[in-house]
Design a protein around this motif. Structure first.
Motif, PDB file in Angstrom:
ATOM      1  N   LEU A 280     -13.909   5.265   8.329  1.00  0.00           N
ATOM      2  CA  LEU A 280     -12.940   6.245   7.845  1.00  0.00           C
ATOM      3  C   LEU A 280     -12.294   7.019   8.988  1.00  0.00           C
ATOM      4  O   LEU A 280     -11.110   7.365   8.928  1.00  0.00           O
ATOM      5  CB  LEU A 280     -13.622   7.219   6.881  1.00  0.00           C
ATOM      6  CG  LEU A 280     -14.089   6.640   5.546  1.00  0.00           C
ATOM      7  CD1 LEU A 280     -14.803   7.707   4.735  1.00  0.00           C
ATOM      8  CD2 LEU A 280     -12.922   6.060   4.758  1.00  0.00           C
ATOM      9  N   LEU A 281     -13.080   7.291  10.055  1.00  0.00           N
ATOM     10  CA  LEU A 281     -12.543   8.048  11.176  1.00  0.00           C
ATOM     11  C   LEU A 281     -11.408   7.304  11.885  1.00  0.00           C
ATOM     12  O   LEU A 281     -10.476   7.923  12.401  1.00  0.00           O
ATOM     13  CB  LEU A 281     -13.654   8.386  12.172  1.00  0.00           C
ATOM     14  CG  LEU A 281     -14.569   9.548  11.769  1.00  0.00           C
ATOM     15  CD1 LEU A 281     -15.739   9.658  12.733  1.00  0.00           C
ATOM     16  CD2 LEU A 281     -13.783  10.854  11.720  1.00  0.00           C
TER      17      LEU A 281
ATOM     18  N   PHE B 205      -3.526   0.355   4.659  1.00  0.00           N
ATOM     19  CA  PHE B 205      -4.136   0.054   3.363  1.00  0.00           C
ATOM     20  C   PHE B 205      -5.006   1.210   2.902  1.00  0.00           C
ATOM     21  O   PHE B 205      -5.029   1.575   1.726  1.00  0.00           O
ATOM     22  CB  PHE B 205      -4.973  -1.222   3.447  1.00  0.00           C
ATOM     23  CG  PHE B 205      -5.824  -1.465   2.223  1.00  0.00           C
ATOM     24  CD1 PHE B 205      -7.183  -1.155   2.231  1.00  0.00           C
ATOM     25  CD2 PHE B 205      -5.260  -1.961   1.059  1.00  0.00           C
ATOM     26  CE1 PHE B 205      -7.959  -1.351   1.098  1.00  0.00           C
ATOM     27  CE2 PHE B 205      -6.026  -2.173  -0.079  1.00  0.00           C
ATOM     28  CZ  PHE B 205      -7.384  -1.864  -0.057  1.00  0.00           C
ATOM     29  N   ILE B 206      -5.730   1.805   3.853  1.00  0.00           N
ATOM     30  CA  ILE B 206      -6.606   2.926   3.504  1.00  0.00           C
ATOM     31  C   ILE B 206      -5.802   4.209   3.335  1.00  0.00           C
ATOM     32  O   ILE B 206      -5.970   4.943   2.359  1.00  0.00           O
ATOM     33  CB  ILE B 206      -7.706   3.107   4.569  1.00  0.00           C
ATOM     34  CG1 ILE B 206      -8.688   1.922   4.520  1.00  0.00           C
ATOM     35  CG2 ILE B 206      -8.457   4.429   4.354  1.00  0.00           C
ATOM     36  CD1 ILE B 206      -9.816   2.017   5.537  1.00  0.00           C
ATOM     37  N   THR B 207      -4.909   4.490   4.261  1.00  0.00           N
ATOM     38  CA  THR B 207      -4.196   5.775   4.239  1.00  0.00           C
ATOM     39  C   THR B 207      -3.271   5.910   3.037  1.00  0.00           C
ATOM     40  O   THR B 207      -2.898   7.029   2.666  1.00  0.00           O
ATOM     41  CB  THR B 207      -3.393   5.975   5.538  1.00  0.00           C
ATOM     42  OG1 THR B 207      -2.486   4.881   5.714  1.00  0.00           O
ATOM     43  CG2 THR B 207      -4.326   6.041   6.739  1.00  0.00           C
ATOM     44  N   ARG B 208      -2.904   4.803   2.418  1.00  0.00           N
ATOM     45  CA  ARG B 208      -2.101   4.865   1.184  1.00  0.00           C
ATOM     46  C   ARG B 208      -2.825   5.622   0.085  1.00  0.00           C
ATOM     47  O   ARG B 208      -2.197   6.165  -0.829  1.00  0.00           O
ATOM     48  CB  ARG B 208      -1.796   3.454   0.657  1.00  0.00           C
ATOM     49  CG  ARG B 208      -0.713   2.693   1.393  1.00  0.00           C
ATOM     50  CD  ARG B 208      -0.475   1.374   0.691  1.00  0.00           C
ATOM     51  NE  ARG B 208       0.030   1.543  -0.659  1.00  0.00           N
ATOM     52  CZ  ARG B 208      -0.224   0.705  -1.674  1.00  0.00           C
ATOM     53  NH1 ARG B 208      -1.014  -0.340  -1.496  1.00  0.00           N
ATOM     54  NH2 ARG B 208       0.298   0.920  -2.862  1.00  0.00           N
ATOM     55  N   TYR B 209      -4.143   5.640   0.156  1.00  0.00           N
ATOM     56  CA  TYR B 209      -4.958   6.208  -0.919  1.00  0.00           C
ATOM     57  C   TYR B 209      -5.348   7.657  -0.649  1.00  0.00           C
ATOM     58  O   TYR B 209      -6.251   8.186  -1.286  1.00  0.00           O
ATOM     59  CB  TYR B 209      -6.211   5.348  -1.125  1.00  0.00           C
ATOM     60  CG  TYR B 209      -5.878   3.945  -1.578  1.00  0.00           C
ATOM     61  CD1 TYR B 209      -5.702   3.654  -2.921  1.00  0.00           C
ATOM     62  CD2 TYR B 209      -5.706   2.919  -0.657  1.00  0.00           C
ATOM     63  CE1 TYR B 209      -5.366   2.380  -3.347  1.00  0.00           C
ATOM     64  CE2 TYR B 209      -5.372   1.640  -1.058  1.00  0.00           C
ATOM     65  CZ  TYR B 209      -5.204   1.370  -2.408  1.00  0.00           C
ATOM     66  OH  TYR B 209      -4.875   0.104  -2.822  1.00  0.00           O
TER      67      TYR B 209
ATOM     68  N   PRO C  73     -10.105   1.944  -3.977  1.00  0.00           N
ATOM     69  CA  PRO C  73     -10.490   1.062  -5.080  1.00  0.00           C
ATOM     70  C   PRO C  73     -11.992   0.791  -5.106  1.00  0.00           C
ATOM     71  O   PRO C  73     -12.632   0.629  -4.060  1.00  0.00           O
ATOM     72  CB  PRO C  73      -9.711  -0.231  -4.790  1.00  0.00           C
ATOM     73  CG  PRO C  73      -8.551   0.211  -3.953  1.00  0.00           C
ATOM     74  CD  PRO C  73      -9.064   1.348  -3.124  1.00  0.00           C
ATOM     75  N   LEU C  74     -12.547   0.768  -6.322  1.00  0.00           N
ATOM     76  CA  LEU C  74     -13.933   0.393  -6.620  1.00  0.00           C
ATOM     77  C   LEU C  74     -14.981   1.394  -6.137  1.00  0.00           C
ATOM     78  O   LEU C  74     -16.175   1.203  -6.388  1.00  0.00           O
ATOM     79  CB  LEU C  74     -14.266  -0.996  -6.043  1.00  0.00           C
ATOM     80  CG  LEU C  74     -13.358  -2.143  -6.485  1.00  0.00           C
ATOM     81  CD1 LEU C  74     -13.810  -3.451  -5.849  1.00  0.00           C
ATOM     82  CD2 LEU C  74     -13.352  -2.274  -8.007  1.00  0.00           C
ATOM     83  N   LEU C  75     -14.568   2.458  -5.457  1.00  0.00           N
ATOM     84  CA  LEU C  75     -15.518   3.476  -5.025  1.00  0.00           C
ATOM     85  C   LEU C  75     -15.503   4.651  -6.003  1.00  0.00           C
ATOM     86  O   LEU C  75     -14.517   4.858  -6.710  1.00  0.00           O
ATOM     87  CB  LEU C  75     -15.179   3.971  -3.615  1.00  0.00           C
ATOM     88  CG  LEU C  75     -15.366   2.971  -2.473  1.00  0.00           C
ATOM     89  CD1 LEU C  75     -15.061   3.647  -1.137  1.00  0.00           C
ATOM     90  CD2 LEU C  75     -16.773   2.399  -2.454  1.00  0.00           C
TER      91      LEU C  75
END
Length: 316
Positions: A81-82, A92-96, A251-253
């Motif tokens: 995450l860092l 892909f991650i920062t979109r969320y 997603p899924l978490l």
């Protein structure tokens, strides 16, 4: 009216009993599969090999299981995450991201301060607290057993651990929100109104003891749990609290919307599960927001901030 009520009660009883039987059958099937195929001989053999490798040194086994493995889980998850927090990649991650425009990218000076505090809490508070816990667990005579607990029993323990954590965390968390304690203790944690994963244990030492560590440690000490169960529980607890602070609804978490809202508003959503917040009415404001509608597991790829956006601000 009496006949209608009787008929409704019979239908309700039928639906409830059928659902209960199906749920029990499903749990038993999954438990049998996990115990006999996934967890069975493989994990038992692995545990015995590890125990022999450590020559039965219970303190070393406890230190590895209760400290090293959970720490690796915490830093492994937060390390990923860092990268996103600092670089803004992968997109892909920062979109969320939940609070759009916040920590984009994260303030590195503020981040390093948090990391130093977290490491200090781990090395100088969490690890020393394992010493008295070790002697409590030795008293039980089951923590270092050569026979692993069954998967079914681990599920029972996990449920009890979760309930104990919910009760202790909720009330200790509300306690440190008292104006006198908040100013001197809990305000440190709330420096992050848009939290990130590693901030989950960024706290004043007193808060780290009473709100972060004791609620997680108490369940296994009450149950006299096996070190493997303790290791799994500590790892799950650290990763789960990291998810609730991470700032991304991935997603899924599990959904982090509940605790993220607490950091945003301060006087809402004190607990972990939300049960005590519901009973005490400390989630009323949250339930009236779009964040509450987004508070669910995301099974698709479209960010919930896009499919369930916040209403436009009045000045827009």
């Amino acid at each position: 009216q009496g006949k209608k009520l009787s008929h409704a009660l019979r239908i309700s009883a039928y639906v409830f009993s059928t659902g209960l039987l199906m749920f029990t059958a499903l749990v038993n099937s999954v438990s049998w599969f996990m115990q006999n195929i996934t967890l069975g001989n493989f994990w038992q053999t692995t545990w015995l090999e590890f125990y022999d490798c450590m020559e039965g040194d219970e303190w070393t086994i406890f230190l590895i299981g209760a400290a090293l493995v959970p720490a690796l889980a915490f830093w492994g998850f937060n390390g990923i995450l860092l990268v996103a927090d600092i670089t803004g990649k992968p997109t892909f991650i920062t979109r969320y991201r939940i609070q759009l425009g916040k920590n984009d990218p994260v303030d590195t000076k503020k981040l390093w301060k948090a990391i130093y505090t977290v490491l200090g809490n781990q090395f100088f508070i969490s690890f020393p607290m394992l010493v008295p816990m070790f002697y409590v667990m030795k008293w039980w005579d089951s923590t270092f057993s050569k026979e692993l607990p069954t998967f079914q029993w681990f599920l029972v323990e996990l449920s009890i651990f979760t309930v104990v954590e919910e009760i202790l965390f909720y009330y200790s968390h509300r306690l440190v929100h008292h104006p006198v304690l908040y100013k001197h203790i809990h305000k440190k944690h709330h420096e992050w109104t848009a939290p990130i994963g590693v901030v989950s244990i960024y706290a004043h030492p007193i808060e780290h003891i009473i709100s972060n560590t004791l609620p997680v440690m108490t369940g296994p000490m009450i149950m006299g749990s096996h070190i493997v169960s303790i290791s799994a529980w500590f790892s799950i607890a650290l990763v789960t609290t990291s998810i609730s602070h991470c700032g991304y609804h991935l997603p899924l978490l599990p959904s982090p919307e509940f605790h993220d809202f607490h950091h945003l508003k301060f006087n809402q959503c004190y607990g972990v599960l939300g049960v005590l917040d519901f009973l005490h009415g400390t989630d009323k404001m949250f339930r009236q927001t779009k964040a509450f509608e987004r508070h669910k597991i995301l099974f698709g790829l479209t960010p919930l901030s896009e499919s369930i956006p916040d209403p436009p601000k009045k000045d827009e």
